[in-house]
Motif scaffolding. Structure first.
Motif, PDB file in Angstrom:
ATOM      1  N   MET A 262      47.006  35.162  52.464  1.00 38.97           N
ATOM      2  CA  MET A 262      48.150  34.255  52.351  1.00 38.97           C
ATOM      3  C   MET A 262      49.105  34.737  51.272  1.00 38.97           C
ATOM      4  SD  MET A 262      48.356  30.333  52.883  1.00 38.97           S
ATOM      5  CE  MET A 262      47.698  29.597  51.460  1.00 38.97           C
ATOM      6  N   PRO A 263      50.404  34.822  51.545  1.00 35.56           N
ATOM      7  CA  PRO A 263      51.327  35.246  50.481  1.00 35.56           C
ATOM      8  C   PRO A 263      51.333  34.222  49.357  1.00 35.56           C
ATOM      9  CG  PRO A 263      52.554  34.442  52.376  1.00 35.56           C
ATOM     10  CD  PRO A 263      51.119  34.466  52.790  1.00 35.56           C
ATOM     11  N   ALA A 264      51.460  34.724  48.125  1.00 32.05           N
ATOM     12  CA  ALA A 264      51.488  33.809  46.982  1.00 32.05           C
ATOM     13  C   ALA A 264      52.196  34.477  45.819  1.00 32.05           C
ATOM     14  CB  ALA A 264      50.060  33.444  46.562  1.00 32.05           C
ATOM     15  N   LEU A 265      52.703  33.643  44.908  1.00 34.87           N
ATOM     16  CA  LEU A 265      53.210  34.160  43.640  1.00 34.87           C
ATOM     17  C   LEU A 265      52.094  34.009  42.616  1.00 34.87           C
ATOM     18  CD1 LEU A 265      55.611  35.185  41.876  1.00 34.87           C
ATOM     19  CD2 LEU A 265      56.038  32.789  41.313  1.00 34.87           C
ATOM     20  N   TYR A 266      51.625  35.125  42.066  1.00 33.63           N
ATOM     21  CA  TYR A 266      50.580  35.103  41.042  1.00 33.63           C
ATOM     22  C   TYR A 266      51.246  35.158  39.670  1.00 33.63           C
ATOM     23  CZ  TYR A 266      47.355  35.984  44.840  1.00 33.63           C
ATOM     24  OH  TYR A 266      46.634  35.867  45.999  1.00 33.63           O
ATOM     25  N   VAL A 267      51.002  34.155  38.845  1.00 31.41           N
ATOM     26  CA  VAL A 267      51.617  34.091  37.513  1.00 31.41           C
ATOM     27  C   VAL A 267      50.580  34.665  36.538  1.00 31.41           C
ATOM     28  CG1 VAL A 267      52.668  32.589  35.794  1.00 31.41           C
ATOM     29  CG2 VAL A 267      52.946  32.090  38.232  1.00 31.41           C
ATOM     30  N   VAL A 268      50.837  35.897  36.090  1.00 35.61           N
ATOM     31  CA  VAL A 268      49.793  36.682  35.409  1.00 35.61           C
ATOM     32  C   VAL A 268      50.074  36.805  33.905  1.00 35.61           C
ATOM     33  CG1 VAL A 268      48.609  38.920  35.361  1.00 35.61           C
ATOM     34  CG2 VAL A 268      49.485  38.018  37.533  1.00 35.61           C
ATOM     35  N   ALA A 269      49.115  36.377  33.089  1.00 33.56           N
ATOM     36  CA  ALA A 269      49.242  36.539  31.629  1.00 33.56           C
ATOM     37  C   ALA A 269      48.957  37.987  31.254  1.00 33.56           C
ATOM     38  CB  ALA A 269      48.271  35.609  30.925  1.00 33.56           C
ATOM     39  N   THR A 270      49.750  38.507  30.305  1.00 32.98           N
ATOM     40  CA  THR A 270      49.548  39.880  29.826  1.00 32.98           C
ATOM     41  C   THR A 270      49.365  39.860  28.301  1.00 32.98           C
ATOM     42  OG1 THR A 270      51.934  40.212  29.680  1.00 32.98           O
ATOM     43  CG2 THR A 270      50.863  40.934  31.719  1.00 32.98           C
ATOM     44  N   PRO A 271      48.886  40.951  27.712  1.00 36.41           N
ATOM     45  CA  PRO A 271      48.577  40.945  26.270  1.00 36.41           C
ATOM     46  C   PRO A 271      49.782  40.636  25.372  1.00 36.41           C
ATOM     47  CG  PRO A 271      47.559  42.826  27.334  1.00 36.41           C
ATOM     48  CD  PRO A 271      48.453  42.196  28.365  1.00 36.41           C
ATOM     49  N   LEU A 272      49.500  40.071  24.200  1.00 35.81           N
ATOM     50  CA  LEU A 272      50.531  39.803  23.191  1.00 35.81           C
ATOM     51  C   LEU A 272      50.842  41.079  22.416  1.00 35.81           C
ATOM     52  CD1 LEU A 272      49.007  36.517  21.737  1.00 35.81           C
ATOM     53  CD2 LEU A 272      50.926  36.700  23.328  1.00 35.81           C
TER      54      LEU A 272
ATOM     55  N   ASN B 120      47.719  43.693  21.808  1.00 40.06           N
ATOM     56  CA  ASN B 120      46.537  44.521  22.029  1.00 40.06           C
ATOM     57  C   ASN B 120      46.239  44.649  23.526  1.00 40.06           C
ATOM     58  OD1 ASN B 120      43.850  45.443  22.309  1.00 40.06           O
ATOM     59  ND2 ASN B 120      43.402  44.769  20.223  1.00 40.06           N
ATOM     60  N   LEU B 121      46.372  45.865  24.053  1.00 42.05           N
ATOM     61  CA  LEU B 121      46.217  46.072  25.503  1.00 42.05           C
ATOM     62  C   LEU B 121      44.829  45.674  26.007  1.00 42.05           C
ATOM     63  CD1 LEU B 121      48.083  49.425  26.257  1.00 42.05           C
ATOM     64  CD2 LEU B 121      48.901  47.074  26.354  1.00 42.05           C
ATOM     65  N   GLY B 122      43.861  45.710  25.101  1.00 40.83           N
ATOM     66  CA  GLY B 122      42.492  45.335  25.489  1.00 40.83           C
ATOM     67  C   GLY B 122      42.369  43.888  25.926  1.00 40.83           C
ATOM     68  N   ASP B 123      43.411  43.092  25.675  1.00 42.82           N
ATOM     69  CA  ASP B 123      43.348  41.675  26.037  1.00 42.82           C
ATOM     70  C   ASP B 123      43.730  41.405  27.490  1.00 42.82           C
ATOM     71  OD1 ASP B 123      42.509  40.957  23.516  1.00 42.82           O
ATOM     72  OD2 ASP B 123      44.531  40.550  22.775  1.00 42.82           O
ATOM     73  N   ILE B 124      44.088  42.431  28.255  1.00 46.03           N
ATOM     74  CA  ILE B 124      44.371  42.182  29.676  1.00 46.03           C
ATOM     75  C   ILE B 124      43.049  41.799  30.347  1.00 46.03           C
ATOM     76  CG2 ILE B 124      44.054  44.595  30.451  1.00 46.03           C
ATOM     77  CD1 ILE B 124      46.976  43.116  31.920  1.00 46.03           C
ATOM     78  N   THR B 125      43.098  40.843  31.274  1.00 44.71           N
ATOM     79  CA  THR B 125      41.831  40.423  31.887  1.00 44.71           C
ATOM     80  C   THR B 125      41.525  41.285  33.119  1.00 44.71           C
ATOM     81  OG1 THR B 125      42.777  38.802  33.410  1.00 44.71           O
ATOM     82  CG2 THR B 125      42.283  38.034  31.177  1.00 44.71           C
ATOM     83  N   VAL B 126      40.253  41.278  33.506  1.00 46.60           N
ATOM     84  CA  VAL B 126      39.810  42.039  34.679  1.00 46.60           C
ATOM     85  C   VAL B 126      40.561  41.532  35.913  1.00 46.60           C
ATOM     86  CG1 VAL B 126      37.814  42.491  36.166  1.00 46.60           C
ATOM     87  CG2 VAL B 126      37.531  42.435  33.675  1.00 46.60           C
ATOM     88  N   ARG B 127      40.701  40.199  35.995  1.00 46.14           N
ATOM     89  CA  ARG B 127      41.381  39.627  37.175  1.00 46.14           C
ATOM     90  C   ARG B 127      42.869  39.974  37.177  1.00 46.14           C
ATOM     91  NH1 ARG B 127      42.623  33.619  38.264  1.00 46.14           N
ATOM     92  NH2 ARG B 127      43.369  33.701  40.404  1.00 46.14           N
TER      93      ARG B 127
ATOM     94  N   ARG C  99      52.715  29.159  47.775  1.00 48.32           N
ATOM     95  CA  ARG C  99      51.603  28.958  46.856  1.00 48.32           C
ATOM     96  C   ARG C  99      51.903  29.684  45.525  1.00 48.32           C
ATOM     97  NH1 ARG C  99      45.713  30.322  46.956  1.00 48.32           N
ATOM     98  NH2 ARG C  99      46.297  32.333  47.817  1.00 48.32           N
ATOM     99  N   VAL C 100      51.610  29.035  44.401  1.00 51.21           N
ATOM    100  CA  VAL C 100      51.760  29.665  43.084  1.00 51.21           C
ATOM    101  C   VAL C 100      50.379  29.625  42.423  1.00 51.21           C
ATOM    102  CG1 VAL C 100      52.944  29.601  40.865  1.00 51.21           C
ATOM    103  CG2 VAL C 100      54.155  28.868  42.917  1.00 51.21           C
ATOM    104  N   VAL C 101      49.875  30.804  42.042  1.00 51.16           N
ATOM    105  CA  VAL C 101      48.486  30.902  41.573  1.00 51.16           C
ATOM    106  C   VAL C 101      48.462  31.356  40.105  1.00 51.16           C
ATOM    107  CG1 VAL C 101      46.265  32.053  41.968  1.00 51.16           C
ATOM    108  CG2 VAL C 101      47.774  31.553  43.899  1.00 51.16           C
ATOM    109  N   PRO C 102      47.835  30.582  39.205  1.00 49.71           N
ATOM    110  CA  PRO C 102      47.758  31.041  37.808  1.00 49.71           C
ATOM    111  C   PRO C 102      46.672  32.097  37.612  1.00 49.71           C
ATOM    112  CG  PRO C 102      46.610  28.948  38.037  1.00 49.71           C
ATOM    113  CD  PRO C 102      47.162  29.288  39.412  1.00 49.71           C
ATOM    114  N   VAL C 103      47.001  33.130  36.846  1.00 49.06           N
ATOM    115  CA  VAL C 103      45.983  34.113  36.433  1.00 49.06           C
ATOM    116  C   VAL C 103      46.006  34.078  34.908  1.00 49.06           C
ATOM    117  CG1 VAL C 103      45.207  36.510  36.600  1.00 49.06           C
ATOM    118  CG2 VAL C 103      46.452  35.472  38.510  1.00 49.06           C
TER     119      VAL C 103
END
Ligand code: SAM
Length: 276
Positions: free
Chosen positions: A1-11, A13-20, A105-109
């Motif tokens: 299903m098409p969706a807009l994924y709202v994805v958090a990125t690091p502040l 430190n790149l290590g803070d990106i999540t696996v998902r 659909r809008v999906v939080p990551v």
């Protein structure tokens, strides 16, 4: 299903990106980013080759239209901003509203956000917090905005840039009680990360004490107003008497000593009485 994924990125430190977040950024057809050059560096560092399109405050209408057109064509889109969680004090919110309005659909990551990172290390135990975001740039509007939250008992959470940190701290100290604690969290997760807790009345001097203190990105957390109900009638009577004879600060201090009530609460009440 098409969706807009709202994805958090690091502040920072790149290590803070999540696996998902990585999985989603690799899988979607296109990534809408606030600043494509800035985000390209993050994607390169993480091995993500998905194409970027720009979605910032100046092209928001057109870019949101483009995202909706792609979703309508069956594509999936990710939304990222320069740092942290999109739609928290950045251009993401209006794009999200339009995509929702168009029925997609809008999906939080979820992941990093400067506000929650700062709250997690501040040590305020008041329970609730009020996210204020950026204070207005114009002095009159800024003071009015601070005045509007003065009586809030929840911890106040504000964002600030290096350009206005001095003016904002000065206005906060002028409008709120100088005894209140402030936590200044700067450059979180970066090389020069610093988290200090001090009375609001000392914040301007702290800033001036080292040119490095004014550099970087800031979250300001301010202790909420003391709850009013706690002030007993006798303390209020003593405060009233002292206020008739003495300056406000001295009256509040002496009333606290005489009655054993919290000095912050007496100071807040004295300010209210003085302001009529
Ligand atoms: N959406 C982001 C979030 O989730 O935190 C905030 C975006 S807002 C445009 C940028 C502001 O966030 C900065 O001016 C600063 O107040 C705060 N900020 C971003 N990164 C930060 C960091 N590493 N340390 C402290 N504050 C930061």
């Amino acid at each position: 299903m098409p969706a807009l994924y709202v994805v958090a990125t690091p502040l920072g430190n790149l290590g803070d990106i999540t696996v998902r977040a990585l999985e989603v950024l690799k899988r979607v057809d296109v990534i809408a980013a606030e600043d494509t050059r800035h985000s390209q560096r993050l994607l390169d560092a993480c091995g993500v080759r998905t194409r970027l399109i720009a979605l910032h405050e100046h092209n928001e209408q057109a870019a949101a239209g483009e995202v909706i057109r792609r979703l309508g064509g069956g594509q999936s889109v990710a939304l990222i901003t320069d740092a942290g969680t999109p739609a928290i004090s950045d251009p993401g919110a209006r794009a999200v509203a339009r995509v929702r309005g168009a029925g997609f659909r809008v999906v939080p990551v979820p992941g990093p956000s400067a506000a929650t990172a700062a709250l997690s290390v501040a040590g305020f135990d008041q329970g609730g917090f009020l996210f204020v975001g950026f204070l207005p740039a114009k002095p009159g509007a800024r003071r009015a905005a601070i005045e509007a939250v003065r009586a809030q008992t929840a911890t106040l959470v504000m964002y600030e840039s290096p350009h206005r940190i001095g003016e904002s701290l000065a206005d906060l100290a002028a409008v709120l009680e100088p005894e209140r604690a402030i936590v200044i969290a700067r450059e979180l997760t970066k090389l020069h990360e610093q988290v200090v807790r001090l009375p609001l009345g000392e914040a301007v001097a702290w800033l001036a004490s080292d040119p490095n203190h004014a550099r970087g990105e800031f979250v300001l957390l301010i202790e909420g107003a003391p709850p009013r109900e706690g002030l007993d009638p006798e303390a209020e009577r003593v405060l009233d008497l002292l206020l008739a004879e003495l300056p406000l600060k001295t009256a509040a201090r002496l009333a606290a000593e005489i009655t054993g009530q919290a000095r912050n609460a007496l100071y807040a009440r004295a300010l209210e009485l003085k302001r009529g």
